[in-house]
Design a protein around this motif. Sequence first.
Motif, mmCIF file in Angstrom:
data_model
loop_
_atom_site.group_PDB
_atom_site.id
_atom_site.type_symbol
_atom_site.label_atom_id
_atom_site.label_comp_id
_atom_site.label_asym_id
_atom_site.label_seq_id
_atom_site.Cartn_x
_atom_site.Cartn_y
_atom_site.Cartn_z
ATOM 1 N N ALA A 383 57.073 29.981 -65.679
ATOM 2 C CA ALA A 383 57.805 30.777 -64.588
ATOM 3 C C ALA A 383 58.959 30.464 -64.824
ATOM 4 O O ALA A 383 59.954 31.009 -64.037
ATOM 5 C CB ALA A 383 57.279 30.153 -63.276
ATOM 6 N N HIS A 438 56.947 23.067 -71.865
ATOM 7 C CA HIS A 438 57.248 24.136 -72.069
ATOM 8 C C HIS A 438 57.763 24.646 -73.478
ATOM 9 O O HIS A 438 58.848 25.322 -73.667
ATOM 10 C CB HIS A 438 58.658 24.616 -71.076
ATOM 11 C CG HIS A 438 58.106 24.732 -69.815
ATOM 12 N ND1 HIS A 438 57.675 25.997 -68.974
ATOM 13 C CD2 HIS A 438 58.309 23.892 -68.680
ATOM 14 C CE1 HIS A 438 57.483 25.582 -67.742
ATOM 15 N NE2 HIS A 438 57.678 24.292 -67.503
ATOM 16 N N HIS A 459 53.523 17.799 -67.690
ATOM 17 C CA HIS A 459 52.445 18.660 -67.234
ATOM 18 C C HIS A 459 51.734 19.289 -68.350
ATOM 19 O O HIS A 459 51.655 20.401 -68.677
ATOM 20 C CB HIS A 459 52.620 19.643 -66.175
ATOM 21 C CG HIS A 459 53.841 20.910 -66.481
ATOM 22 N ND1 HIS A 459 53.901 21.652 -67.601
ATOM 23 C CD2 HIS A 459 54.898 21.224 -65.643
ATOM 24 C CE1 HIS A 459 55.018 22.388 -67.555
ATOM 25 N NE2 HIS A 459 55.561 22.167 -66.321
ATOM 26 N N GLY A 461 48.956 20.540 -70.630
ATOM 27 C CA GLY A 461 47.743 21.619 -70.420
ATOM 28 C C GLY A 461 48.480 22.948 -69.938
ATOM 29 O O GLY A 461 47.592 23.871 -69.592
ATOM 30 N N ALA A 463 51.947 25.527 -69.162
ATOM 31 C CA ALA A 463 53.058 25.990 -69.856
ATOM 32 C C ALA A 463 53.203 25.708 -71.313
ATOM 33 O O ALA A 463 53.949 25.052 -71.941
ATOM 34 C CB ALA A 463 54.430 25.661 -69.296
ATOM 35 N N ALA A 554 53.084 29.470 -60.652
ATOM 36 C CA ALA A 554 54.379 29.200 -60.690
ATOM 37 C C ALA A 554 54.814 28.123 -59.766
ATOM 38 O O ALA A 554 55.443 28.023 -58.687
ATOM 39 C CB ALA A 554 55.005 30.452 -59.886
HETATM 40 N N1 GLP Z 1 56.009 24.690 -63.325
HETATM 41 C C1 GLP Z 1 54.911 25.083 -64.064
HETATM 42 C C2 GLP Z 1 55.164 26.630 -64.397
HETATM 43 O O1 GLP Z 1 56.600 26.756 -64.684
HETATM 44 C C3 GLP Z 1 54.233 27.230 -65.359
HETATM 45 O O2 GLP Z 1 54.325 28.482 -65.221
HETATM 46 C C4 GLP Z 1 52.837 26.922 -64.818
HETATM 47 C C5 GLP Z 1 52.018 27.180 -66.161
HETATM 48 O O3 GLP Z 1 50.439 27.002 -65.906
HETATM 49 P P1 GLP Z 1 49.613 27.733 -66.948
HETATM 50 O O4 GLP Z 1 50.015 27.105 -68.387
HETATM 51 O O5 GLP Z 1 48.419 27.049 -66.618
HETATM 52 O O6 GLP Z 1 49.736 28.934 -66.634
HETATM 53 O O7 GLP Z 1 52.806 25.391 -64.753
HETATM 54 C C6 GLP Z 1 53.679 24.938 -63.834
HETATM 55 O O8 GLP Z 1 53.372 25.264 -62.472
#
Ligand code: GLP
Length: 623
Positions: A383, A438, A459, A461, A463, A554
């Motif tokens: 996001a 990311h 995080h 799994g 982004a 997001a």
């Molecule tokens: N803060 C991040 C966001 O920036 C990202 O867009 C999201 C993606 O999750 P996924 O990869 O499951 O869509 O993870 C988190 O919320």
Amino acid sequence: MQVKVYPNRAKMGEASGKLVEKHIIELAGQKDEIRMVFAAAPSQNEFLNYLRNSPIIPWEKIVAFHMDEYLGLDHSHTALFSNFLKSALFDHVPMKRVHLIDGNNTSEKECKRYSGLLSEKKIDIVCLGIGENGHIAFNDPPVADFNDNLLVKEVELDEYCRQQQVNDGCFESFDSVPTHAITLTVPALLNADFICCVVPGTRKKEAVYQTIHGTVDEHCPATILRGHWNCHLFTDKNALPAFEIGKPQETQFLMDIISRKLCILNEMQEMRMTAISIPDHASIQFPFCGPGLIDLQVNGIAGIDFNEMELTEHSIRQAINALLKKGVTGFFPTMITNDPQTVEKNLKIIHRACQIDPLINSCILGIHLEGPFISSFEGAKGAHPEKYIQKPSWKLVEKFQKASGGRIKLITLAPELEGAIELIKRCKEEGILTAIGHSSATYSDITNAVTSGATLSTHLGNAVPMMLHRHPNILWDQLVQEDLYTSLIADGFHLDPSFLKAVLKIKKEKAFLISDSTKFCGMEPGAYQSPIGEEIILEENGRLSMKYGNGLLAGAAKSLLDGIEYLVKEKITDISEAWKMASTVPLYFVGLKPTNDTVIFNFSIEKRLQIQKVIKQGTLVNL
Ligand SMILES: N[C@@H]1[C@@H](O)[C@H](O)[C@@H](COP(=O)(O)O)O[C@@H]1O
């Protein structure tokens, strides 16, 4: 539970006596009557001796009870607990009233009479020991019941317990120890506001070990003391098997504790510990106590976001109040990819807030820069707004670091970008942690990043690129890196239970929870604008996604506490493990020393967590 270890019985007796004396005097300033329960055993000698000789205890306010008595023993027998306590204390001090258990009355009548006396008013202080078999009062493992409906009951003593009475020198032979007794039950003891537990001696090694490290259940009844929010355990060196005193093996010790899933070390010298280890099946109604929660990724909460233009010192304080209510006593405000001027301005505001407000300063353990050095690929950028993505640059980090007063402690970046590896190395030199996130890195990018100093997958799994090859891919490639810790968003939307289970199996004590919460955590469902200008939707169930992003997430609208509940509810971990993943593990990852910050909470049969009290820097927080 706080554990204090002393070099010998005399010092232990003095310290425990002093603590109880202090507590009595505090209570005497507030009330006319203080109701105390005493244990009768040689283990209490030094402690009782201190109390007996105290020149300042207002005995005329104290109403005394004892916690157990043999059935059918002659009135004059020296081993009768009433006689023991008379000669150790009751006959020497001018008590307001002493209620003795009569072991020669019929047990049914006596249990009823004593229950009546106990339930007249709340018990203020319980002073107890722990038996060789882990019993408290005469609640031996076969008869102990954490959920007993009774306050006083008749019990049959187990053989181990009877043998201890011979070992203690109270009886000449095993056969002369009575087989039955009256005892206060576990809930009757735990109902007190203050518990002082005194357990010296080599023969108590196993019981002390189990009390501190064992699973909380009736196999060792004393383990329940860990669930009491104001219990002080005093022991001596002889009773402590788990580690050697005086050898500063702090790191190893901490790792031992973490791997045993239980407690954190607060002060090495005093061996003060805050413990948490709760069986998953427990339906215990007492409050539990665990270390303060630590969230290394907080974009915002309760309508305030660290990324928004309107951030002020005052709104930071409001965000902290909201976090404390959720048990979070330490966190990293997280600045995502954004207009660099806004980032710089907000870093300055955070810095100033820390300078002017000691509570803010103690809660903000560092700042997490998530971006702007990230991938611009769909999915990987998540996001984050593409227009603010930048090439890795130490110069920019330096500028931001200056604005923050040196508070940036963690940077999430994409290691495949040109200049990223140099930046990782430079950050390492400057004491800033780096994380992979990311990103659409390959195995070799990831390996380079790790050998250059990256220590975390942010995080994992989420982004990541929209489509992944089944192998190799960025998930496996990070999971196999033994040196990488992993942060996980367990809000019920970002990751499936099976993914969480698999990651935990691989990463074990190197996985921790983050909330990734945004200002929308705690807000009503609806359509909003995110702090970086995106249209977003907050659904009834707490799912937060981009309105025009095909449902892409997001950030989160759930707290770290919700993450703990989710892990337990989905049977991914037990509560002890989940709490540890949201407290001691992230703290250990950032290399910060454990504190005394403590959260007292209820954990219901429905697996709901409810924060009751938060203690920050020794002070009760006004929630
Ligand atoms: N803060 C991040 C966001 O920036 C990202 O867009 C999201 C993606 O999750 P996924 O990869 O499951 O869509 O993870 C988190 O919320």
